[in-house]
Each structure stands twice: as C-alpha cells, then as structure tokens.
Write a protein that holds these residues in place. Structure first.
Motif, short mmCIF file in Angstrom:
data_model
loop_
_atom_site.label_atom_id
_atom_site.label_comp_id
_atom_site.label_asym_id
_atom_site.label_seq_id
_atom_site.Cartn_x
_atom_site.Cartn_y
_atom_site.Cartn_z
N ILE A 1 0.60 -1.28 -0.08
CA ILE A 1 -0.22 -0.01 0.05
C ILE A 1 0.82 1.32 -0.12
CG2 ILE A 1 -1.72 1.27 1.32
CD1 ILE A 1 -2.89 -1.44 0.24
N THR A 2 0.68 2.21 -0.88
CA THR A 2 1.36 3.47 -0.99
C THR A 2 0.15 4.51 -0.74
OG1 THR A 2 0.81 3.52 -3.11
CG2 THR A 2 2.75 2.58 -2.64
N VAL A 3 0.93 5.67 -0.49
CA VAL A 3 -0.23 6.86 -0.48
C VAL A 3 -1.19 6.95 -1.74
CG1 VAL A 3 1.22 8.07 1.23
CG2 VAL A 3 1.50 8.79 -1.21
N ILE B 1 -8.98 13.50 -1.55
CA ILE B 1 -7.99 12.73 -0.36
C ILE B 1 -8.83 12.27 0.54
CG2 ILE B 1 -6.02 14.21 -1.08
CD1 ILE B 1 -6.59 15.38 1.96
N PRO B 2 -8.37 10.89 0.91
CA PRO B 2 -9.21 10.09 1.67
C PRO B 2 -9.26 10.79 3.30
CG PRO B 2 -7.43 8.76 0.79
CD PRO B 2 -7.26 10.07 0.39
N ILE B 3 -10.36 10.50 3.69
CA ILE B 3 -10.81 11.03 5.29
C ILE B 3 -11.12 9.82 5.96
CG2 ILE B 3 -12.48 12.18 6.56
CD1 ILE B 3 -10.66 14.08 4.76
N ILE B 4 -10.22 9.62 6.89
CA ILE B 4 -10.34 8.40 7.74
C ILE B 4 -10.74 8.92 9.22
CG2 ILE B 4 -9.12 6.27 8.90
CD1 ILE B 4 -8.53 6.64 5.87
N GLY B 5 -11.82 8.15 9.47
CA GLY B 5 -12.57 8.67 10.79
C GLY B 5 -12.30 7.89 11.85
N ASP C 1 -10.12 24.13 7.35
CA ASP C 1 -8.64 23.52 7.53
C ASP C 1 -8.56 22.54 6.41
OD1 ASP C 1 -7.60 25.24 9.44
OD2 ASP C 1 -8.57 24.07 11.17
N ALA C 2 -9.86 21.42 6.58
CA ALA C 2 -9.63 20.29 5.78
C ALA C 2 -9.21 20.86 4.25
CB ALA C 2 -10.72 19.56 5.64
N LEU C 3 -9.80 21.65 3.61
CA LEU C 3 -9.57 22.17 2.46
C LEU C 3 -8.02 22.58 2.41
CD1 LEU C 3 -10.71 22.72 -0.43
CD2 LEU C 3 -11.28 24.91 0.21
N MET C 4 -7.52 23.21 3.12
CA MET C 4 -6.41 23.75 3.22
C MET C 4 -5.18 22.56 3.10
SD MET C 4 -3.35 24.08 4.82
CE MET C 4 -3.76 23.63 6.95
N LEU C 5 -5.47 21.62 3.95
CA LEU C 5 -4.67 20.46 3.99
C LEU C 5 -4.64 19.72 2.74
CD1 LEU C 5 -5.72 18.58 7.65
CD2 LEU C 5 -3.67 20.34 6.89
N GLU C 6 -5.92 19.51 1.99
CA GLU C 6 -5.64 19.07 0.76
C GLU C 6 -4.86 19.81 -0.29
OE1 GLU C 6 -8.70 16.61 -1.39
OE2 GLU C 6 -9.33 18.51 -2.28
N ARG C 7 -5.18 20.98 -0.26
CA ARG C 7 -4.52 22.16 -1.05
C ARG C 7 -3.18 21.99 -0.90
NH1 ARG C 7 -8.94 26.89 -1.71
NH2 ARG C 7 -10.31 25.77 -3.19
N ALA C 8 -2.73 21.87 0.35
CA ALA C 8 -1.30 22.15 0.77
C ALA C 8 -0.47 20.64 0.21
CB ALA C 8 -1.00 22.03 2.26
N GLY C 9 -1.25 19.54 0.01
CA GLY C 9 -0.65 18.39 -0.56
C GLY C 9 -0.80 17.36 0.39
N CYS C 10 -1.44 17.34 1.47
CA CYS C 10 -1.72 16.20 2.48
C CYS C 10 -2.50 14.94 1.50
CB CYS C 10 -2.52 16.41 3.53
SG CYS C 10 -1.49 17.42 4.78
N PHE C 11 -1.92 13.87 1.92
CA PHE C 11 -2.41 12.63 1.30
C PHE C 11 -3.79 12.15 2.03
CE2 PHE C 11 0.12 10.41 4.22
CZ PHE C 11 -0.64 9.32 4.79
N GLY C 12 -4.20 12.64 3.12
CA GLY C 12 -5.25 11.97 3.84
C GLY C 12 -5.37 12.82 5.07
#
Ligand code: KIV
Length: 272
Positions: A11-13, A206-210, A175-186
């Motif tokens: 498994i990779t990002v 990007i995947p949201i893990i709850g 914040d979630a949108l900012m994290l996606e735009r910054a390049g976080c993988f999840g």
C-alpha cells in the motif's frame, strides 16, 4: 484474503487515493511493536498508524503529550520491521513540530531516516500549515488530523465531540480544504458529527479516515488495544470491541498462577 490484498502487494499513499476514487473503504489500526504489527499487517489492514496514543497505551500516561520523538522512532522502527504490505504512518509527537517549520522538518526527517516509516501525521489546521508545506517539500508524505486533537487537550479541557457548533465546523471545513491544497495525502477526522465528516469526505479527493466520525467517510481507524478489548476503562460510543482480551488474558494469567502454585506446570512433557 480481502479484495484489497489481491489488488495491492504494497500500500502506498497513491493506493489510498485510488481506493477512495473507486469507493473502497480504507482500514487503519494502530500498532507500536513488532509482534502486534506482524498480526495487523498479516490480516490485511491497509494502514498501520504508529500513533502517539502509545503514550497512553504503552507507557500509561494520562495524555499523549509526554511521548518523545526518540520513543516514537523506537516504536515505529519495531513496526516497520514487521511489515510486508501496510503503509506505515508515524505520528509526530507533541513538541516536535509546533515551534517552527524547520524543526518540524528535522523531526519528520528523523522519523523517516531512523524508523523507515512511510509517512508522518500531525495535528492541526492553518496553525501548522507552514510546517506541513516544509515537510512536503522534502518529499515526505503528510497526513493531517482534525477534530479532536489530543495534543491540544489542555486547550480544550475535554475529550468531547468537536465541531458541533457552526463556527468550529466552518473552521474544520476550511482546515480540511487547506490540508488537501497543501498536498496532504489524507486526513484523520476524530470525534466529530457524522454529517459533518461525510460532508468533508465528499468535498475532498483525498481520503478522510474517521474515528468516531461515522460511516460516511473513506475509512476507519481504531486503537488496536481498544478494539481488542485489552483496555476496559475506555468506553466511547464509537468503539466496537471485537474481542474481550482483558478477560481472556486475565483468565490465562490466573490459570497459569494456579498451575504454578499447584505444581501442575510444567508437567513431564514440558521439561527436558
Ligand atoms: O495516536 C493515535 O492513535 C491516533 C488515532 C486515535 C487516530 O492519532
């Protein structure tokens, strides 16, 4: 074997984004040591989180704050040695990334170099944006963590559900949108209303893990010791226990003690 196991040898990002885009839910559990990680990986769990919850579960601290970077690296390297397939995400502990982006990068590099982990996770939104960018620029995958952020427990005072009010929910979405735009993988979303979590998951690629965030997100994470029922004093509504290891282990230890006292253990066939 699960469908996911056949599809991916490792498994990779990128695999996680692919899973989200075809609607396959992502499974994630914690591990802090070799033996547990070997079992979790062998069972086909997609992501292993070396969480700073090790501070509670392994070291018995009341919060996640005391665990150090060296201790996280020790746990993570034990986990990495056990893994054939899962993606290993390692928490940046409290104090290792909040002060400035250069320190955040140094901490993330230490984790990658010294443990062999595949990605780091850190808590917070726009307050840690520059640190996230710095780490990503070095080629290190970053996972965000929003909602209940245990490293800020003294700021909030309780472990109750977060973002129930409109203002906090709006900040979380930003914040979630900012994290996606910054390049976080999840992103891990902890203890927030299910409706809000689903909205965030649907609005991002990007995947949201709850954890305590309902079923409308892209995957689930639990602390392994909790879902195995090894801990029994922690009973949040979101926790499903798959075993009662606390009772099973207590029974085994009591039986062993009885056998030793009664000189029933070892028997003839258990000695040389
Ligand atoms: O440290 C941890 O185990 C975590 C999970 C609760 C998501 O961050």
């Amino acid at each position: 074997m699960s469908v996911a196991q056949k599809q991916y040898k490792r498994i990779t990002v990128k695999s996680l984004t692919e899973m989200k885009s075809r609607g396959e839910k992502i499974s994630m559990l914690t591990a802090y040591d070799y033996t547990m990680a070997k079992i979790v990986d062998g069972a086909g769990i997609d992501v292993i989180l070396v969480g700073d919850s090790a501070s509670n579960v392994m070291a018995g601290h009341e919060t996640t704050l005391p665990i150090t970077l060296d201790q996280m690296i020790y746990h993570a390297s034990s986990v990495v040695r056990a893994i054939d397939r899962a993606l290993v995400v390692v928490d940046l502990p409290f104090g290792s990334y909040q002060s400035d982006p250069k320190e955040a990068l140094r901490s993330a590099i230490r984790i990658m170099k010294e443990s062999g982990g595949h990605a780091v996770k850190l808590e917070g939104g726009k307050e840690v944006k520059e640190s996230i960018k710095r780490i990503l620029h070095a080629g290190i995958p970053v996972m965000g963590h929003l909602g209940l952020t245990p490293q800020s427990i003294y700021k909030f005072g309780t472990y109750t559900v977060r973002a129930k009010e409109e203002e906090e929910a709006a900040k979380l979405k930003e914040d979630a949108l900012m994290l996606e735009r910054a390049g976080c993988f999840g992103i891990v979303l902890e203890k927030v209303p299910a409706k809000l979590a689903e909205e965030v998951a649907k609005s991002l690629t990007i995947p949201i893990i709850g954890i305590g965030a309902g079923g409308g997100v892209d995957g689930q994470v639990l602390v392994t010791h909790d879902m195995l029922g090894m801990t029994h004093e922690f009973n949040p509504r979101f926790l499903r226990r798959y075993l009662d290891m606390y009772s099973e282990m207590t029974n085994a230890f009591e039986q062993y003690a009885k056998d030793v006292k009664a000189q029933d253990f070892p028997n003839e066939s258990e000695q040389y």
